[in-house]
Scaffold this motif. Structure first.
Motif, short mmCIF file in Angstrom:
data_model
loop_
_atom_site.label_atom_id
_atom_site.label_comp_id
_atom_site.label_asym_id
_atom_site.label_seq_id
_atom_site.Cartn_x
_atom_site.Cartn_y
_atom_site.Cartn_z
N PRO A 180 19.92 -54.34 -88.67
CA PRO A 180 19.60 -52.93 -88.39
C PRO A 180 20.75 -51.98 -88.71
O PRO A 180 20.53 -50.86 -89.19
CB PRO A 180 19.28 -52.94 -86.88
CG PRO A 180 18.86 -54.34 -86.59
CD PRO A 180 19.70 -55.19 -87.49
N ILE A 181 21.99 -52.43 -88.44
CA ILE A 181 23.15 -51.60 -88.77
C ILE A 181 23.23 -51.38 -90.27
O ILE A 181 23.48 -50.27 -90.76
CB ILE A 181 24.45 -52.24 -88.25
CG1 ILE A 181 24.44 -52.27 -86.72
CG2 ILE A 181 25.68 -51.48 -88.75
CD1 ILE A 181 25.62 -53.01 -86.12
N HIS A 182 23.01 -52.45 -91.02
CA HIS A 182 23.06 -52.36 -92.48
C HIS A 182 21.97 -51.41 -93.00
O HIS A 182 22.24 -50.58 -93.89
CB HIS A 182 22.85 -53.75 -93.08
CG HIS A 182 22.80 -53.77 -94.58
ND1 HIS A 182 23.79 -53.24 -95.38
CD2 HIS A 182 21.85 -54.24 -95.43
CE1 HIS A 182 23.48 -53.39 -96.65
NE2 HIS A 182 22.29 -53.98 -96.71
N ILE A 183 20.78 -51.51 -92.46
CA ILE A 183 19.68 -50.64 -92.91
C ILE A 183 20.00 -49.19 -92.57
O ILE A 183 19.78 -48.28 -93.38
CB ILE A 183 18.35 -51.08 -92.26
CG1 ILE A 183 17.93 -52.45 -92.81
CG2 ILE A 183 17.25 -50.05 -92.52
CD1 ILE A 183 16.71 -53.03 -92.13
N TYR A 184 20.53 -48.97 -91.36
CA TYR A 184 20.88 -47.60 -90.96
C TYR A 184 21.94 -47.01 -91.90
O TYR A 184 21.81 -45.87 -92.36
CB TYR A 184 21.41 -47.59 -89.52
CG TYR A 184 22.01 -46.27 -89.12
CD1 TYR A 184 21.20 -45.18 -88.78
CD2 TYR A 184 23.40 -46.09 -89.10
CE1 TYR A 184 21.75 -43.95 -88.44
CE2 TYR A 184 23.96 -44.87 -88.75
CZ TYR A 184 23.14 -43.80 -88.42
OH TYR A 184 23.68 -42.60 -88.08
N MET A 185 22.99 -47.79 -92.17
CA MET A 185 24.05 -47.29 -93.04
C MET A 185 23.55 -47.09 -94.47
O MET A 185 23.98 -46.17 -95.17
CB MET A 185 25.24 -48.26 -93.02
CG MET A 185 25.93 -48.37 -91.67
SD MET A 185 26.45 -46.79 -90.99
CE MET A 185 27.66 -46.26 -92.20
N LEU A 187 20.66 -46.10 -95.31
CA LEU A 187 19.84 -44.88 -95.34
C LEU A 187 20.64 -43.63 -94.94
O LEU A 187 20.10 -42.53 -94.97
CB LEU A 187 18.65 -45.04 -94.38
CG LEU A 187 17.66 -46.15 -94.74
CD1 LEU A 187 16.60 -46.27 -93.65
CD2 LEU A 187 17.01 -45.91 -96.09
N HIS A 188 21.91 -43.82 -94.59
CA HIS A 188 22.76 -42.70 -94.21
C HIS A 188 22.90 -41.74 -95.39
O HIS A 188 23.04 -42.17 -96.54
CB HIS A 188 24.13 -43.21 -93.78
CG HIS A 188 24.96 -42.21 -93.05
ND1 HIS A 188 25.61 -41.17 -93.69
CD2 HIS A 188 25.26 -42.08 -91.73
CE1 HIS A 188 26.26 -40.46 -92.80
NE2 HIS A 188 26.07 -40.97 -91.61
#
Length: 224
Positions: A180-185, A187-188
């Protein structure tokens, strides 16, 4: 405007399908590691199972289907990862995920970029991306080895497959945190060029590399 090759088609395709495999692993793995919290997922696996065994309850039938899909996805990942790993290992010397500078510098540049909103002195990847890459490599290897032991646990001593189950669960929770952290970053807004490179063009604009990835730009210039 000149474009610089960032990811080749093979890397981009593997990355995309790796996410697909992880999606299946999460859906089928959560009911196995936390059945009380995620047993509702078993309903979705149980529905097609009723066609063959209508008397089976959703807990037992759904769990069987989830385990089958989980193992099939594991085998698929192994088959898919082998050519990718062999190709990448051959080019290990040119990997861009090796340390560049100290950890303090890497964290400082990371904060400069994401907190100060200024171009930082990054290589091709920043320290956070490198940490993620190494965590993913090591954890994936652990998951594959322990998964194979669990799939054929009758061939191993009980203590061996019990430890394999422990490390498999630990690896699973690591992925639950980092993905989830990777996906969030990804899409940042500050990473739109990276998202474009991975899922659309495979390239970075030359000017962007000069300003946002100067260490990588320097390496590219030394190769000319």
């Amino acid at each position: 405007m000149q474009e610089i090759q960032t990811f080749n088609r093979f890397q981009r395709t593997f990355h995309m399908h790796y996410l697909h495999f992880m999606f299946v692993f999460f859906l089928t793995g959560l009911p196995q590691v936390a059945p009380h919290a995620f047993r509702w997922l078993l309903y979705f696996f149980w529905i097609p199972f009723t066609w063959f065994s209508p008397e089976t309850t959703y807990l037992s039938g759904g769990m069987k289907v989830a385990m089958v899909f989980h193992r099939l996805a594991g085998l698929g990942l192994i088959v898919y990862a082998i050519p990718f790993a062999l190709r990448e290992i051959k080019n290990m010397a040119s990997w861009q995920i090796w340390p560049e500078g100290g950890m303090a510098e890497g964290i400082r540049e990371l904060l400069k970029h994401y907190i100060g909103f200024k171009p930082a002195n990054f290589g091709k990847y920043n320290i956070g991306q490198k940490f993620l890459a190494w965590t993913t490599i090591v954890t994936t290897a652990i998951m594959i080895v322990t998964g194979c032991i669990l799939m054929f646990k009758d061939a191993f001593e009980p203590n061996t497959w019990r430890w394999a189950r422990f490390f498999h669960d630990v690896g699973f929770f690591i992925f639950l945190v980092i993905l989830p952290i990777h996906i969030y970053m990804a899409l940042h807004p500050l990473n739109r060029k990276g998202y474009r490179a991975m899922f659309e063009t495979g390239t970075f604009p030359e000017e962007y590399v000069k300003t946002h990835h100067p260490k990588w730009w320097g390496k590219l210039q030394r190769k000319l």
